[in-house]
Design an enzyme around this catalytic site. Structure first.
Site, PDB file in Angstrom:
ATOM      1  N   MET A 185      -4.516   0.627 -11.037  1.00 61.92           N
ATOM      2  CA  MET A 185      -5.466   1.637  -9.615  1.00 61.92           C
ATOM      3  C   MET A 185      -5.691   2.756 -10.086  1.00 61.92           C
ATOM      4  O   MET A 185      -5.263   3.993 -10.422  1.00 61.92           O
ATOM      5  CB  MET A 185      -4.183   1.634  -8.172  1.00 61.92           C
ATOM      6  CG  MET A 185      -3.964   0.877  -7.647  1.00 61.92           C
ATOM      7  SD  MET A 185      -3.263   0.491  -6.316  1.00 61.92           S
ATOM      8  CE  MET A 185      -1.541   0.798  -7.042  1.00 61.92           C
ATOM      9  N   THR A 186      -7.042   2.306 -11.208  1.00 56.15           N
ATOM     10  CA  THR A 186      -7.170   3.413 -12.206  1.00 56.15           C
ATOM     11  C   THR A 186      -8.465   4.588 -11.359  1.00 56.15           C
ATOM     12  O   THR A 186      -9.192   4.527 -11.658  1.00 56.15           O
ATOM     13  CB  THR A 186      -8.143   3.076 -13.238  1.00 56.15           C
ATOM     14  OG1 THR A 186      -8.943   2.225 -12.972  1.00 56.15           O
ATOM     15  CG2 THR A 186      -7.270   2.476 -14.414  1.00 56.15           C
ATOM     16  N   GLU A 196       3.856   0.394  -4.667  1.00 54.74           N
ATOM     17  CA  GLU A 196       4.014   1.741  -5.442  1.00 54.74           C
ATOM     18  C   GLU A 196       5.001   2.463  -5.332  1.00 54.74           C
ATOM     19  O   GLU A 196       5.180   2.970  -3.323  1.00 54.74           O
ATOM     20  CB  GLU A 196       2.544   2.491  -4.434  1.00 54.74           C
ATOM     21  CG  GLU A 196       1.665   1.665  -4.464  1.00 54.74           C
ATOM     22  CD  GLU A 196      -0.277   2.158  -3.854  1.00 54.74           C
ATOM     23  OE1 GLU A 196      -0.150   3.395  -3.605  1.00 54.74           O
ATOM     24  OE2 GLU A 196      -0.795   1.469  -3.258  1.00 54.74           O
ATOM     25  N   TYR A 197       6.415   2.874  -5.741  1.00 55.09           N
ATOM     26  CA  TYR A 197       5.861   1.613  -7.120  1.00 55.09           C
ATOM     27  C   TYR A 197       7.749   1.538  -7.409  1.00 55.09           C
ATOM     28  O   TYR A 197       8.070   1.993  -6.934  1.00 55.09           O
ATOM     29  CB  TYR A 197       5.668   2.591  -7.878  1.00 55.09           C
ATOM     30  CG  TYR A 197       4.311   3.488  -7.758  1.00 55.09           C
ATOM     31  CD1 TYR A 197       2.960   2.403  -8.424  1.00 55.09           C
ATOM     32  CD2 TYR A 197       4.399   4.717  -7.070  1.00 55.09           C
ATOM     33  CE1 TYR A 197       2.011   3.425  -8.265  1.00 55.09           C
ATOM     34  CE2 TYR A 197       2.778   4.830  -7.334  1.00 55.09           C
ATOM     35  CZ  TYR A 197       1.526   4.474  -7.197  1.00 55.09           C
ATOM     36  OH  TYR A 197       0.662   4.874  -7.377  1.00 55.09           O
ATOM     37  N   GLY A 217       1.048  -1.311   0.349  1.00 59.24           N
ATOM     38  CA  GLY A 217       0.076  -0.113  -0.222  1.00 59.24           C
ATOM     39  C   GLY A 217       1.353   1.279  -0.448  1.00 59.24           C
ATOM     40  O   GLY A 217       1.811   1.320  -0.144  1.00 59.24           O
TER      41      GLY A 217
END
Length: 616
Positions: free
Chosen positions: A456-457, A390-391, A348
C-alpha cells in the site's frame, strides 16, 4: 457506512520512533555527511536519486557558498545520445538537442549565503550528465579555484554495507584536501555511475546474481581528482531482478460507496473502467471470532437494483433465493466482461483487529473463509481471496502481538484450503524504514503461498499530522526534506525485493484521492499547517475527480503531484504522474499496479486510463 482508507496509518502516531530507525538507512544518492567547506562559489551538485536501469530520477542542488544572496540561478548540462529528460519540477526547463537548461521557479530564485535550492527531473536511458554549469560557471566551482592544483587524498576503506537483487549499498572513509573536498565519484568498473557529496550511496538498477566491482574517487572545487580507492567486488542477491513488467490492473470497489457516493458496479462499466481492469478487489469482508464474516449484508447481497441501476438493464427480483446487491451486479459485470476476475478482500484498516485471533488457528480461519467465499449463492462471483491485515505483529488501528510467523502461517493455511485453482493475494504494508512493519512479519516466507502482494504505497503523509509538514501522501521516490526517510514507494519495493520476494509478485499502489492540509502559507512541500483541509466525506481526504478542478496541481515532488490553492495544500496523483509511476513499475519488473479506489476517478476514467496506457 464508511470505513477508513487503507494505508500506513500505523506509523503516523509513532513518527518519532519510525524516524529514529529510518535515519539509519542509507539513501540512494543523497547526502549522508556534510563535506568540508569549499572555496567561495555558487555550486551545483547533481545526483541520481533513483535508477532502474532504463530510467532514473535526478536531483540538482544549488549551494550558495558566497557571502551574498543570489537572485536567480541557471543550471545547464548535456546528456549523451539515447538519454533524455521527460519531466521536471521546481524549475523551468528548456532544451536544445541534448543540452538542457533549468532556471529557477518564481519562488526559489533567491538563495541566501550558505543556503540551497534544488530541482528534480525524470529521465529515460542509462546515461548521465556532463558539462554541468551553474550561472555560467563550472558546477563544482572549479572556475574560481584560485590555482589549486593539489588533488584530494584517496578515499579509504570502500566497503559494501548492504545489497539486494538489484542494488548495492556502499560506504567509505572521507578524503581530505588542502582547500576542501566537494564530492565523490562512484565507479562501476570504468563507468562513473553517480556523484555524491557524502560518504555513502546505493547503486541501483543492477541485475540479480551478478558480480560488480566498485571504486570511488574524491573531487575538490578546482576539479582535481584523487586516485581510485580500493576496489570492492559484490555479487547481488538472486531473484527479484528487474525486467519487463506485467500488466495487471487491480481496482478496489468499496462496498460503502453505494450509499453517499452513489457509486455502483454499473459505474465501473459506464466509465469504461471495466475494459481496462484485469481484477476487482471487493472491500471488505469482516474478520470476527477467528473467522471470515460478511461485512455489510445489505450492500453485499440484499439491496434491490432497479433496471436503470443495473449493469444489464434488468431489475433485481424478490424471488426466494435470488441474489441481489453488489454481488449480483458483479456477476452481471463479469458476464459482460468475461476477462474480469473478482477477489473478495477481508480486513482493511477498520476490520483488521480480528486477525490475531484468526492466526491462533489458521486452518479453522481458512476453512471459514473458503466456506464464505465459495457459498453457492455467489461462488461464481469470486475468483479468490485477498487478505488486508493492517498489520501482522505490529500496530494499526489496534496492535497485534501474534508473532513474526503468524502472517506466513495464515497465508499457508489459506493456500492449502483454497488450492491452486483460486487466487490468494494480500495487501501489505509499504513501510520501507529499517525495523519497520515490513521487518515485523515474515512476508518473505509467506510469498510462496500468494499469487501477488499489493504493497500500500500511499498514505505515507497526511493531515493526521495536523500541523504538517506538508508532504505528498504517495511519493514514488525520496526528495530533499521528506519528513520520514524510507516513507516512499521505491524504498518499500526495494526492501521487499531484497528479502527475496520476486518482482513478479509485487504491484505498485496508487491512490485515486488526495490528502490535504489547511492553514498553509507556502506552495512548496514542507510547510506548516493548522489542520486537515475540508473534504466531502472526511476531513483531509478528497477524490481526484473533485481536486482536479477545485485545487489543480501546481507542482510535482518525489514523482507525484501537489497543489496549493488559497491556504490549502493537497497531494495527489494525476494522469501525468501515474504515467511516470507505471514506467517505474515496468522497469522494475513488477506485476502491474493497483489502486484505491474506483469511485475517486472521473466519470470518464482519466486515472485508470493512465494506468492502463502506462502498463501497455
Amino acid at each position: 457506512m464508511f470505513k477508513l482508507r487503507k494505508g500506513l496509518r500505523g506509523q503516523r502516531r509513532r513518527r518519532g520512533v519510525a524516524l529514529l530507525g529510518a535515519m539509519l538507512l542509507p539513501l540512494i544518492g543523497t547526502i549522508v555527511a556534510a563535506p568540508p567547506a569549499s572555496a567561495a562559489a555558487v555550486t551545483a551538485s547533481c545526483v541520481k536519486t533513483s535508477d532502474w536501469g532504463t530510467g532514473f530520477e535526478g536531483k540538482c542542488t544549488i549551494t550558495n557558498g558566497t557571502g551574498s544572496a543570489i537572485n536567480g540561478w541557471r543550471v545547464e548540462f548535456d546528456l549523451p545520445s539515447g538519454t533524455t529528460i521527460g519531466s521536471s519540477w521546481d524549475a523551468v526547463r528548456t532544451s536544445s538537442g541534448n543540452h538542457y537548461t533549468f532556471t529557477n521557479a518564481g519562488w526559489n530564485g533567491t538563495v541566501n549565503p550558505g543556503a540551497t535550492a534544488s530541482f528534480g527531473f525524470n529521465g529515460s536511458g542509462g546515461g548521465w550528465i556532463s558539462g554541468c554549469r551553474v550561472n555560467g560557471a563550472a558546477c563544482d566551482g572549479s572556475d574560481g579555484g584560485g590555482g589549486d592544483t593539489q588533488a584530494p587524498s584517496t578515499p579509504g576503506n570502500l566497503r559494501s554495507t548492504g545489497k539486494s537483487a538489484s542494488s548495492v549499498s556502499l560506504a567509505w572513509n572521507a578524503a581530505t584536501d588542502n582547500v576542501g573536498v566537494t564530492g565523490y565519484d562512484v565507479y562501476q568498473g570504468a563507468t562513473r555511475t553517480t556523484s555524491v557529496t557524502g560518504t555513502a550511496t546505493t547503486v541501483s538498477g543492477l541485475s540479480a546474481s551478478t558480480a560488480y566491482t566498485f571504486t570511488v574517487r574524491a573531487r575538490d572545487a578546482a576539479g582535481n581528482t584523487s586516485a581510485a580507492s580500493n576496489a570492492v567486488s559484490v555479487t547481488t542477491d538472486p531473484g527479484g531482478g528487474g525486467g519487463p513488467g506485467g500488466n495487471k490492473v487491480i481496482g478496489y470497489f468499496a462496498q460503502w460507496g453505494v450509499y453517499q457516493r452513489a457509486y455502483h458496479v454499473k459505474n465501473i462499466d459506464t466509465s469504461g473502467s471495466a475494459a481496462k481492469l484485469t481484477h476487482i478487489n471487493y472491500a471488505f469482508g469482516n474478520v470476527q471470532n477467528g473467522q471470515c464474516t460478511i461485512g455489510d449484508s445489505y450492500a453485499d447481497y440484499d439491496r434491490a437494483y432497479t433496471a436503470a441501476e443495473s449493469v444489464d438493464g434488468v431489475a433485481d427480483t424478490w424471488d426466494a433465493g435470488a441474489l441481489r446487491g453488489s454481488f449480483n451486479q458483479l456477476r452481471k459485470l463479469k458476464q459482460k466482461h468475461p476477462h474480469l476476475k473478482v477477489i473478495w478482500s477481508f480486513g482493511g484498516w477498520t476490520w483488521s483487529g480480528g486477525f490475531g485471533q484468526a492466526a491462533a488457528n489458521p486452518a479453522a480461519f481458512a476453512n471459514s473463509c473458503y466456506n464464505l467465499v465459495e457459498d453457492p449463492r455467489w461462488a461464481d462471483v469470486f475468483d479468490g481471496i485477498d487478505i488486508d491485515w493492517e498489520y501482522p505483529n505490529a500496530c494499526g488501528l489496534s496492535c497485534d502481538t501474534s508473532g513474526f510467523s503468524s502472517f506466513r502461517n495464515l497465508m499457508s493455511a489459506l493456500r492449502t484450503r483454497f488450492g491452486s485453482g483460486n487466487l490468494v493475494t494480500a495487501a501489505i504494508t509499504a513501510d520501507g524504514t529499517s525495523g519497520g512493519k515490513i521487518d515485523a512479519a515474515d512476508y518473505a516466507g509467506a510469498a510462496q503461498y500468494v499469487d501477488w502482494y499489493l504493497p500500500m504505497t500511499y498514505d505515507y503523509f497526511g493531515a493526521f499530522d495536523a500541523d504538517g509538514p506538508t508532504a505528498p501522501h504517495s511519493p514514488l521516490t525520496s526528495y530533499s526534506g521528506i519528513p520520514i526517510p524510507g516513507f516512499y514507494s521505491d524504498a518499500a519495493i526495494q526492501k521487499l525485493k531484497s528479502k527475496g520476494i520476486p518482482a513478479s509478485k509485487l504491484l505498485l499502489g496508487v491512490g485515486f484521492y488526495g490528502r490535504g492540509w489547511t492553514g498553509v502559507s507556502q506552495s512548496a512541500p514542507g510547510g506548516s499547517a493548522t489542520g486537515a483541509a475540508p473534504g466531502t466525506y472526511e476531513a483531509g481526504i478528497e477524490d481526484y475527480k473533485v481536486l482536479k478542478t477545485r485545487c489543480p496541481s501546481t507542482g510535482t515532488v518525489g514523482g507525484t503531484a501537489y497543489a496549493y490553492c488559497g491556504n490549502q495544500w493537497w497531494s495527489y496523483d494525476t494522469p501525468s504522474t501515474i504515467g511516470g509511476k507505471m514506467s517505474y513499475a515496468k522497469n522494475q519488473g513488477l506485476a502491474g499496479s493497483f489502486f484505491w479506489e474506483l469511485s475517486g476517478d472521473t466519470t470518464g476514467g482519466e486515472l485508470i486510463t493512465a494506468v492502463r496506457n502506462g502498463l501497455g
